[in-house]
Motif scaffolding. Structure first.
Motif, short mmCIF file in Angstrom:
data_model
loop_
_atom_site.label_atom_id
_atom_site.label_comp_id
_atom_site.label_asym_id
_atom_site.label_seq_id
_atom_site.Cartn_x
_atom_site.Cartn_y
_atom_site.Cartn_z
N SER A 90 0.84 -1.19 0.00
CA SER A 90 0.00 0.00 0.00
C SER A 90 0.88 1.24 0.00
N HIS A 91 0.25 2.38 -0.20
CA HIS A 91 1.01 3.63 -0.17
C HIS A 91 0.17 4.79 0.36
N SER A 92 0.82 5.65 1.14
CA SER A 92 0.23 6.94 1.50
C SER A 92 1.35 7.89 1.88
N VAL A 93 1.11 9.18 1.65
CA VAL A 93 2.07 10.20 2.07
C VAL A 93 2.19 10.20 3.60
N SER A 94 1.17 9.68 4.28
CA SER A 94 1.23 9.60 5.74
C SER A 94 1.44 8.15 6.15
N SER A 95 2.56 7.89 6.82
CA SER A 95 2.92 6.51 7.14
C SER A 95 1.88 5.85 8.06
N GLY A 96 1.20 6.63 8.89
CA GLY A 96 0.23 6.05 9.82
C GLY A 96 -1.02 5.50 9.14
N LEU A 97 -1.26 5.89 7.90
CA LEU A 97 -2.42 5.36 7.17
C LEU A 97 -2.02 4.24 6.22
N ASP A 98 -0.71 4.00 6.13
CA ASP A 98 -0.17 3.09 5.12
C ASP A 98 -0.29 1.64 5.58
N TYR A 99 -1.46 1.04 5.45
CA TYR A 99 -1.70 -0.33 5.91
C TYR A 99 -2.73 -0.95 4.97
N ALA A 100 -2.52 -2.21 4.58
CA ALA A 100 -3.38 -2.85 3.57
C ALA A 100 -4.72 -3.32 4.13
N GLY A 101 -4.85 -3.34 5.45
CA GLY A 101 -6.10 -3.80 6.06
C GLY A 101 -6.80 -2.67 6.78
N VAL A 102 -7.85 -3.04 7.52
CA VAL A 102 -8.61 -2.06 8.29
C VAL A 102 -9.39 -2.84 9.35
N GLY A 103 -9.77 -2.18 10.42
CA GLY A 103 -10.49 -2.89 11.48
C GLY A 103 -11.77 -3.54 10.99
N PRO A 104 -12.05 -4.79 11.46
CA PRO A 104 -13.23 -5.53 11.00
C PRO A 104 -14.56 -4.84 11.33
N GLU A 105 -14.63 -4.16 12.45
CA GLU A 105 -15.90 -3.51 12.82
C GLU A 105 -16.20 -2.36 11.86
N LEU A 106 -15.15 -1.66 11.47
CA LEU A 106 -15.33 -0.57 10.52
C LEU A 106 -15.79 -1.11 9.17
N ALA A 107 -15.20 -2.23 8.74
CA ALA A 107 -15.61 -2.87 7.48
C ALA A 107 -17.10 -3.23 7.56
N TYR A 108 -17.51 -3.73 8.71
CA TYR A 108 -18.90 -4.12 8.91
C TYR A 108 -19.83 -2.90 8.87
N LEU A 109 -19.44 -1.84 9.59
CA LEU A 109 -20.28 -0.64 9.63
C LEU A 109 -20.40 0.01 8.25
N VAL A 110 -19.38 -0.17 7.42
CA VAL A 110 -19.45 0.32 6.04
C VAL A 110 -20.45 -0.51 5.24
N ASP A 111 -20.37 -1.83 5.36
CA ASP A 111 -21.32 -2.70 4.64
C ASP A 111 -22.75 -2.46 5.08
#
Ligand code: PLP
Length: 422
Positions: free
Chosen positions: A313-334
């Motif tokens: 993955s890539h981002s100008v901000s290293s703290g956002l540079d991660y290929a995954g994301v929290g499962p609860e957030l994925a759920y709340l999006v769906d």
């Protein structure tokens, strides 16, 4: 609580958020996970031995809570609506990360553990953990990719002066993903004495729920402060999303308020277009563009290629540079409860300069993403907007110089004196 829950309340017992979450871990880790699950229920959920009371006292006295909810005068005027800032940048350490690190190190103490391990990418979580461990008198070891160590010297030094050991990870690309795997490996063989302080709402259950609960102090305060300061709840709440811990913290106490819009702002990087051949996504927009898979012990939305390989993955901000994301957030999006959005690197840098100039607050580059979205879409966000200022930008000044100098950013200062032009 005012309004109904829309039936999106997460199941708090089995660590599943719809199909997401769970415990996809090797057999060797199960005893550690089960012990932690038990401790989470007793101490965090049921306040056994006054654990949560001590957490609240320490995050107040050591951390500096509550953080202010501050009206942003210039941004309010600029966008013609009320803009409020939840100032997590004023928490000790300069970001929201201490909420979680202090909670987990304290929990380790209650569990009778004698040693802390943690992973870190850019070094922010490692620093917060090292600070919390020093505060509570616990030995601490941080795993960090070799490449990241070379890029983040001040943070490595911060961890060291707080007394933590820093273990370089040389496998793979030598970044966060490998550091997490390495820390899990350590933990599997040292379970009896050691607690693994994971840095975001990711990993196997109970981590995503537990980290959310420690970070939920953000929205607990913001909700109360909103009522006190403007007599109601905001129309929308914005937070940047890497793994999603400041996001979940800022959203948790608003999830049941159906009228409050929740926006998770991801790093759009340089483009949303992936390079399948090279296995590279020039962004970190896993909520917006990822699909379901398993990473680091949980099923969630991931940046992966057609064969299920995790992409770089890539981002100008290293703290956002991660290929995954929290499962609860994925759920709340769906479920349609959280709206995933993204902004690109250029927009984030522009917002970094705008907030500094117009409000006297230098935000972390991660945080700047939330402000870039506010700038682009304020018309959609209602009369009152709360933006979570996840951290301050002092840590990012070197990369801000470099990234600003190589772009044409209309609102940036003249860069000549910083790039050898004098
Ligand atoms: C680490 C970090 C983030 C990203 O982590 P989340 O778990 O997504 O919150 C965002 N902002 C700042 C300032 C950070 O240090």
């Amino acid at each position: 609580m005012s309004t109904d829950s829309d039936g999106v309340e997460a199941n708090r017992t089995d660590g599943k958020f719809g199909d997401y979450g769970g415990q996809y871990v090797p057999e060797a880790l199960m005893p550690a996970i089960e012990e932690l699950e038990d401790a989470y229920e007793r101490y965090v959920l049921n306040n056994e031995d006054g654990f949560m009371d001590e957490f609240r006292r320490r995050i107040r006295d050591f951390g500096g809570r509550p953080t202010p909810l501050q009206r942003a005068d210039r941004l309010s005027e600029r966008y013609g609506r009320e803009v409020y800032l939840k100032r997590e940048d004023l928490l000790h350490g300069g970001a929201h990360k201490l909420n979680n690190a202090l909670g987990q190190v304290l929990l380790a103490k209650y569990m009778g553990k004698e040693r802390i391990v943690a992973e870190t990418g850019a070094g922010q979580h490692g620093t917060a953990t090292a600070m919390a461990a020093a505060h509570l008198g616990m030995p601490c070891e941080i795993y960090m990719g070799k490449r990241d160590i070379n890029r983040q010297r001040p943070n490595v030094f911060r961890m060291r002066i707080n007394g933590a050991e820093v273990n370089p990870v040389t496998v793979g690309r030598g970044t966060l993903k490998e550091a997490i795997s390495e820390t899990m490996r350590d933990w599997a063989t040292t379970v009896e004495t050691t607690h693994y302080v994971i840095g975001s709402v990711v990993g196997p259950h109970p981590f995503p729920s537990m980290v959310r609960d420690f970070q939920a102090v953000i929205s607990e305060e913001a909700r109360r402060q909103s009522k006190e300061q403007f007599g109601g709840l905001p129309d929308s709440v914005l937070a940047c999303a890497g793994g999603g811990s400041n996001t979940m913290g800022a959203f948790a106490n608003f999830v049941e308020d159906a009228d409050v819009g929740l926006y998770a702002v991801e790093a759009g990087g340089s483009s949303l277009q992936v390079d399948e051949e090279k296995g590279v996504a020039p962004n970190s927009a896993s909520l917006s563009t990822g699909d379901e898979g398993v990473l680091h012990g949980a099923r969630t939305k991931l940046l992966q290629d057609r064969d299920g390989q995790i992409m770089e993955s890539h981002s100008v901000s290293s703290g956002l540079d991660y290929a995954g994301v929290g499962p609860e957030l994925a759920y709340l999006v769906d479920e349609g409860r959280v709206t995933p959005v993204n902004v690109d690197d250029d927009a984030a840098l522009e917002a970094f300069h705008r907030l500094s100039q117009e409000e006297g607050i230098i935000p972390a580059l991660e945080t700047a993403h939330a402000f870039a979205y506010l700038h682009e879409e304020y018309e959609q966000l209602g009369e009152t907007v709360v933006v979570n200022v996840s951290g301050r930008g002092d840590k990012d000044l070197e990369s801000a110089i470099e990234e600003t100098a190589k772009r044409d950013i209309p609102n940036a200062p003249d860069m000549d004196m910083f790039i050898g032009g004098l």
